[in-house]
Motif scaffolding. Structure first.
Motif, PDB file in Angstrom:
ATOM      1  N   VAL A 174       1.666  -7.944   0.487  1.00  0.00           N
ATOM      2  CA  VAL A 174       1.389  -6.546   0.142  1.00  0.00           C
ATOM      3  C   VAL A 174       0.866  -5.782   1.359  1.00  0.00           C
ATOM      4  CG1 VAL A 174      -0.115  -5.042  -1.224  1.00  0.00           C
ATOM      5  CG2 VAL A 174       1.026  -7.003  -2.308  1.00  0.00           C
ATOM      6  N   ASP A 175      -0.075  -6.397   2.088  1.00  0.00           N
ATOM      7  CA  ASP A 175      -0.627  -5.740   3.280  1.00  0.00           C
ATOM      8  C   ASP A 175       0.447  -5.533   4.338  1.00  0.00           C
ATOM      9  OD1 ASP A 175      -3.113  -5.652   2.115  1.00  0.00           O
ATOM     10  OD2 ASP A 175      -3.898  -7.406   3.169  1.00  0.00           O
ATOM     11  N   TYR A 176       1.365  -6.484   4.457  1.00  0.00           N
ATOM     12  CA  TYR A 176       2.443  -6.363   5.443  1.00  0.00           C
ATOM     13  C   TYR A 176       3.336  -5.162   5.111  1.00  0.00           C
ATOM     14  CZ  TYR A 176       6.059  -7.911   8.722  1.00  0.00           C
ATOM     15  OH  TYR A 176       6.953  -7.982   9.761  1.00  0.00           O
ATOM     16  N   ILE A 177       3.682  -5.023   3.832  1.00  0.00           N
ATOM     17  CA  ILE A 177       4.513  -3.892   3.424  1.00  0.00           C
ATOM     18  C   ILE A 177       3.786  -2.576   3.654  1.00  0.00           C
ATOM     19  CG2 ILE A 177       5.640  -2.784   1.454  1.00  0.00           C
ATOM     20  CD1 ILE A 177       7.065  -5.274   2.636  1.00  0.00           C
ATOM     21  N   LYS A 178       2.498  -2.567   3.394  1.00  0.00           N
ATOM     22  CA  LYS A 178       1.710  -1.345   3.599  1.00  0.00           C
ATOM     23  C   LYS A 178       1.754  -0.865   5.048  1.00  0.00           C
ATOM     24  CE  LYS A 178      -1.754  -1.766  -0.080  1.00  0.00           C
ATOM     25  NZ  LYS A 178      -3.201  -1.956  -0.360  1.00  0.00           N
ATOM     26  N   THR A 179       1.883  -1.796   5.986  1.00  0.00           N
ATOM     27  CA  THR A 179       1.862  -1.426   7.405  1.00  0.00           C
ATOM     28  C   THR A 179       3.254  -1.298   8.012  1.00  0.00           C
ATOM     29  OG1 THR A 179       1.616  -3.759   8.052  1.00  0.00           O
ATOM     30  CG2 THR A 179      -0.402  -2.483   7.769  1.00  0.00           C
ATOM     31  N   PRO A 182       7.112   3.095   4.996  1.00  0.00           N
ATOM     32  CA  PRO A 182       6.465   4.412   5.002  1.00  0.00           C
ATOM     33  C   PRO A 182       5.435   4.537   3.873  1.00  0.00           C
ATOM     34  CG  PRO A 182       8.854   4.623   5.179  1.00  0.00           C
ATOM     35  CD  PRO A 182       8.578   3.198   4.855  1.00  0.00           C
ATOM     36  N   GLU A 183       4.202   4.787   4.240  1.00  0.00           N
ATOM     37  CA  GLU A 183       3.127   4.831   3.250  1.00  0.00           C
ATOM     38  C   GLU A 183       3.285   5.981   2.276  1.00  0.00           C
ATOM     39  OE1 GLU A 183      -1.771   5.036   3.059  1.00  0.00           O
ATOM     40  OE2 GLU A 183      -0.729   5.063   4.990  1.00  0.00           O
ATOM     41  N   GLU A 184       3.795   7.116   2.757  1.00  0.00           N
ATOM     42  CA  GLU A 184       3.798   8.322   1.943  1.00  0.00           C
ATOM     43  C   GLU A 184       4.840   8.295   0.828  1.00  0.00           C
ATOM     44  OE1 GLU A 184       6.628   8.869   5.354  1.00  0.00           O
ATOM     45  OE2 GLU A 184       4.584   8.107   5.081  1.00  0.00           O
ATOM     46  N   ASN A 185       5.854   7.447   0.924  1.00  0.00           N
ATOM     47  CA  ASN A 185       6.882   7.452  -0.127  1.00  0.00           C
ATOM     48  C   ASN A 185       7.322   6.044  -0.528  1.00  0.00           C
ATOM     49  OD1 ASN A 185       8.264   6.902   2.256  1.00  0.00           O
ATOM     50  ND2 ASN A 185      10.095   8.045   1.654  1.00  0.00           N
ATOM     51  N   THR A 186       6.370   5.107  -0.553  1.00  0.00           N
ATOM     52  CA  THR A 186       6.642   3.740  -0.996  1.00  0.00           C
ATOM     53  C   THR A 186       5.643   3.347  -2.070  1.00  0.00           C
ATOM     54  OG1 THR A 186       7.489   3.101   1.186  1.00  0.00           O
ATOM     55  CG2 THR A 186       6.880   1.319  -0.305  1.00  0.00           C
TER      56      THR A 186
END
Length: 219
Positions: A174-179, A182-186
């Motif tokens: 989860v942390d990997y995907i967050k970084t 794109p945070e604003e549209n995922t």
């Protein structure tokens, strides 16, 4: 980035997940695949609540009816091979959706089987520009295959929103995907988030190799 973890809620998804984790239940591949598919259907229904809607007039045999229908152009993508029944579950709900497929597999790069490389070999997708993309992959372990799958897909157009859907994830994934997305549209959707990975990069407690449990062992 919003993360939805269904194991924090009272939901029938928890029953399906309990059965998939059970090593005796896993002996029946059909039942395992069916539960993966049903989690996909339940998750698709929840995702449908986040879409954009508009009113539409439908002509019935007796009179006109006003209904509210989704207007998003949805594409359901999956990563071979474990994602196939999960993809089917989403497609049962989003039956007008476009479809995309990525072949990504993990391969150990050391003799101890502790280092994993991800390989992409195949991509088939419509243009994703401005669309709502759902990437359905049962396991979000390290996040590496999800990132490479996403990169391959968006080479064919940038979607307006990405839903990363998985059955079981880890905090690391989860942390990997967050970084890396794109945070604003995922948005990340998980049936459960398990404590972590073992030395061979398998989710623990997890339920084992989803592809093997769905379709049998591989060489």
């Amino acid at each position: 980035m919003k993360v939805i973890n269904f194991s924090d809620q009272n939901s029938i998804i928890n029953q399906y997940l309990a059965e998939m984790r059970d090593k005796d239940y896993q002996q029946n591949r059909l039942l395992f695949r069916n539960n993966i598919q049903r989690v996909g259907e339940m998750m698709a229904y929840e995702i449908s609540k986040t879409l954009d809607y508009q009113q539409k007039t439908v002509h019935t045999p007796l009179a006109d009816a006003e209904v509210i229908v989704p207007v998003d152009d949805v594409v359901v993508a999956t990563i071979f091979r474990a994602g196939l029944p999960f993809h089917t579950g989403f497609l049962n709900v989003f039956d007008h959706a476009g479809n995309a497929f990525v072949s990504a597999y993990r391969k150990y790069t050391d003799e101890e089987h502790t280092q994993v490389g991800i390989h992409i070999e195949y991509l088939a997708t419509p243009d994703l520009t401005g669309k709502t993309l759902i990437i359905a992959d049962p396991m979000l372990a390290t996040g590496g295959s999800m990132e490479l799958g996403w990169e391959a897909l968006v080479s064919k157009g940038r979607p307006k929103h990405v839903h990363v859907a998985c059955v079981i994830a880890t905090p690391e994934g989860v942390d990997y995907i967050k970084t890396h997305l794109p945070e604003e549209n995922t948005t990340i959707w998980c049936a459960a988030i398990d404590p972590g990975l073992n030395e061979h990069k398998y989710i623990v407690p997890g339920f084992g190799d989803a592809g093997d449990l769905c379709y049998g062992d591989k060489l």
